[in-house]
Design a protein around this motif. Sequence first.
Motif, mmCIF file in Angstrom:
data_model
loop_
_atom_site.group_PDB
_atom_site.id
_atom_site.type_symbol
_atom_site.label_atom_id
_atom_site.label_comp_id
_atom_site.label_asym_id
_atom_site.label_seq_id
_atom_site.Cartn_x
_atom_site.Cartn_y
_atom_site.Cartn_z
ATOM 1 N N LYS A 60 59.776 67.724 41.395
ATOM 2 C CA LYS A 60 58.490 67.836 42.096
ATOM 3 C C LYS A 60 57.767 66.496 42.211
ATOM 4 C CE LYS A 60 57.759 72.553 40.358
ATOM 5 N NZ LYS A 60 56.856 73.428 39.551
ATOM 6 N N LEU A 61 58.288 65.466 41.526
ATOM 7 C CA LEU A 61 57.606 64.175 41.475
ATOM 8 C C LEU A 61 58.455 63.077 42.103
ATOM 9 C CD1 LEU A 61 56.219 64.325 37.814
ATOM 10 C CD2 LEU A 61 55.050 64.975 39.926
ATOM 11 N N ASN A 62 57.803 62.222 42.862
ATOM 12 C CA ASN A 62 58.450 61.062 43.476
ATOM 13 C C ASN A 62 57.882 59.805 42.828
ATOM 14 O OD1 ASN A 62 59.795 59.293 45.255
ATOM 15 N ND2 ASN A 62 58.033 59.290 46.642
ATOM 16 N N PHE A 63 58.606 59.276 41.849
ATOM 17 C CA PHE A 63 58.093 58.123 41.114
ATOM 18 C C PHE A 63 58.174 56.867 41.978
ATOM 19 C CE2 PHE A 63 58.776 54.546 38.096
ATOM 20 C CZ PHE A 63 57.492 54.547 37.582
ATOM 21 N N LYS A 64 57.014 56.262 42.253
ATOM 22 C CA LYS A 64 56.954 55.113 43.160
ATOM 23 C C LYS A 64 57.110 53.777 42.427
ATOM 24 C CE LYS A 64 56.029 55.033 47.021
ATOM 25 N NZ LYS A 64 54.918 55.306 47.917
ATOM 26 N N GLY A 65 56.631 53.692 41.177
ATOM 27 C CA GLY A 65 56.808 52.429 40.471
ATOM 28 C C GLY A 65 55.790 52.180 39.372
ATOM 29 N N ILE A 66 56.048 51.102 38.628
ATOM 30 C CA ILE A 66 55.176 50.663 37.532
ATOM 31 C C ILE A 66 54.306 49.515 38.023
ATOM 32 C CG2 ILE A 66 55.106 49.581 35.244
ATOM 33 C CD1 ILE A 66 57.814 50.936 34.686
ATOM 34 N N VAL A 67 53.017 49.686 37.887
ATOM 35 C CA VAL A 67 52.061 48.624 38.215
ATOM 36 C C VAL A 67 51.495 48.098 36.905
ATOM 37 C CG1 VAL A 67 49.957 48.006 39.458
ATOM 38 C CG2 VAL A 67 51.468 49.795 40.369
ATOM 39 N N GLN B 172 55.745 44.678 29.039
ATOM 40 C CA GLN B 172 54.957 45.369 30.060
ATOM 41 C C GLN B 172 55.036 44.633 31.398
ATOM 42 O OE1 GLN B 172 51.221 45.421 27.974
ATOM 43 N NE2 GLN B 172 51.526 47.481 27.183
ATOM 44 N N ILE B 173 55.113 43.324 31.335
ATOM 45 C CA ILE B 173 55.235 42.513 32.556
ATOM 46 C C ILE B 173 56.670 42.523 33.065
ATOM 47 C CG2 ILE B 173 55.086 40.147 33.445
ATOM 48 C CD1 ILE B 173 52.738 39.730 31.466
ATOM 49 N N ARG B 174 57.601 42.434 32.153
ATOM 50 C CA ARG B 174 59.031 42.322 32.503
ATOM 51 C C ARG B 174 59.546 43.531 33.272
ATOM 52 N NH1 ARG B 174 63.475 43.436 28.756
ATOM 53 N NH2 ARG B 174 65.402 42.471 29.484
ATOM 54 N N HIS B 175 58.994 44.714 33.007
ATOM 55 C CA HIS B 175 59.512 45.940 33.611
ATOM 56 C C HIS B 175 58.668 46.433 34.784
ATOM 57 C CE1 HIS B 175 62.727 46.713 30.704
ATOM 58 N NE2 HIS B 175 61.915 46.163 29.831
ATOM 59 N N ALA B 176 57.723 45.642 35.250
ATOM 60 C CA ALA B 176 56.849 46.075 36.337
ATOM 61 C C ALA B 176 57.530 45.955 37.695
ATOM 62 C CB ALA B 176 55.565 45.253 36.324
ATOM 63 N N ASP B 177 57.130 46.821 38.610
ATOM 64 C CA ASP B 177 57.528 46.700 40.008
ATOM 65 C C ASP B 177 56.479 45.916 40.798
ATOM 66 O OD1 ASP B 177 59.946 48.495 39.951
ATOM 67 O OD2 ASP B 177 58.419 49.896 39.257
ATOM 68 N N LEU B 178 55.239 45.970 40.341
ATOM 69 C CA LEU B 178 54.137 45.204 40.918
ATOM 70 C C LEU B 178 53.292 44.677 39.770
ATOM 71 C CD1 LEU B 178 52.253 44.291 43.263
ATOM 72 C CD2 LEU B 178 51.164 46.548 43.120
ATOM 73 N N ILE B 179 52.963 43.396 39.803
ATOM 74 C CA ILE B 179 52.173 42.769 38.744
ATOM 75 C C ILE B 179 50.867 42.249 39.326
ATOM 76 C CG2 ILE B 179 52.072 40.916 37.021
ATOM 77 C CD1 ILE B 179 55.187 40.954 37.079
ATOM 78 N N LEU B 180 49.761 42.649 38.717
ATOM 79 C CA LEU B 180 48.467 42.081 39.072
ATOM 80 C C LEU B 180 48.149 41.003 38.048
ATOM 81 C CD1 LEU B 180 46.287 45.207 39.956
ATOM 82 C CD2 LEU B 180 48.134 44.125 41.232
ATOM 83 N N ALA B 181 48.176 39.745 38.471
ATOM 84 C CA ALA B 181 47.763 38.650 37.593
ATOM 85 C C ALA B 181 46.236 38.639 37.637
ATOM 86 C CB ALA B 181 48.353 37.329 38.069
ATOM 87 N N ASN B 182 45.641 39.392 36.719
ATOM 88 C CA ASN B 182 44.206 39.678 36.777
ATOM 89 C C ASN B 182 43.370 38.617 36.048
ATOM 90 O OD1 ASN B 182 42.112 41.354 37.683
ATOM 91 N ND2 ASN B 182 42.027 42.445 35.731
ATOM 92 N N LYS B 183 42.079 38.646 36.312
ATOM 93 C CA LYS B 183 41.099 37.736 35.707
ATOM 94 C C LYS B 183 41.379 36.279 36.076
ATOM 95 C CE LYS B 183 40.441 40.966 31.857
ATOM 96 N NZ LYS B 183 40.261 41.156 30.408
ATOM 97 N N MET B 184 41.856 36.074 37.282
ATOM 98 C CA MET B 184 42.176 34.729 37.759
ATOM 99 C C MET B 184 40.944 33.839 37.851
ATOM 100 S SD MET B 184 45.205 33.575 38.404
ATOM 101 C CE MET B 184 46.876 34.183 38.203
ATOM 102 N N ASP B 185 39.779 34.458 37.970
ATOM 103 C CA ASP B 185 38.542 33.682 38.078
ATOM 104 C C ASP B 185 38.212 32.937 36.791
ATOM 105 O OD1 ASP B 185 38.252 36.348 37.097
ATOM 106 O OD2 ASP B 185 36.079 36.155 37.216
ATOM 107 N N LEU B 186 38.896 33.273 35.705
ATOM 108 C CA LEU B 186 38.633 32.625 34.416
ATOM 109 C C LEU B 186 39.508 31.388 34.198
ATOM 110 C CD1 LEU B 186 38.392 35.826 32.161
ATOM 111 C CD2 LEU B 186 36.554 34.626 33.362
#
Length: 293
Positions: free
Chosen positions: A113-120, A145-159
């Motif tokens: 019933k589920l279509n897994f799209k990916g790890i963010v 957590q980073i190594r297995h992601a399909d999409l990575i948000l490099a967050n807090k770039m303003d710092l």
Amino acid sequence: MKDVYLFSGFLGSGKTTLLKNMISQMKDKGLKPAVFMNELGKMNMDSDSVEDGVPLKEILDGCICCTGSEKSEAQIQTLLAEEDFDVLLIETTGAAHPVEALDAIFSPLFAEKLNFKGIVTVADSKRWMDRNNLSPQIRSLFLEQIRHADLILANKMDLLSDSEQGTVIYEIQSLNPTAQIIQTVHAKIPFSAVDNLATSPKKNIKQAPVSKLNLNAKVLQFDAPVQREKFEEWLRTLPDSVYRIKGYVPLEGDKYPHAFQFAYGMAQWLPEYMKMQNQIVVIGEGLEGVELP
């Protein structure tokens, strides 16, 4: 079939901010999201961030992976049976390995019933710069957590400075060359970025169960309102092994407590307009001596 996204990232990286952003954008597009949240402690402050009307299930004081997988399966099965939704958003605890967390999604009870799209994965860019100061086990989880992601948000770039931003992107890309990396502030991305995800085969997993990470969650309750300045002075005395604090802090002179978030030495205050429990949850290693002033 219902699309499923798994949001991963270390404590305080910005997963809940991403979750709120995605819920809003999905609703604008006419999609009905549902949410499954996991929290390390006995309370889930982040569930308050989920809008009214959005189906929500939680698992507290445990992990969606390993020992908590049966509870997770039961909660997801309940969502599928009782709620009407199009997309399931799963926010893991900051101490969860994202691939281990997939066990609950691929349960034979409802996998069809589920279509897994990916790890963010939301990666705290500033913490990445200082990752070598983390304990070996925590650093290993952070990298996994980073190594297995399909999409990575490099967050807090303003710092970070421009040169530091370039270094972070290069190093993260070297760790996970197959994932798309987006530089973000406050985890802001368009829904199309996750909607276009295509999962990749997962690499070998380095096991890092919660029980071996020495992470703990400690609830501290306030007996009386505190002065904001003194509370922030107390924050500066905390050891670096305190990774995350969240909850509700009663301040002198205010009728209602303030919602409070703390990660990587930075505090965020937001006013509340109703009575909440005057307590905070502290998450980290070696919390035995951490008490309110």
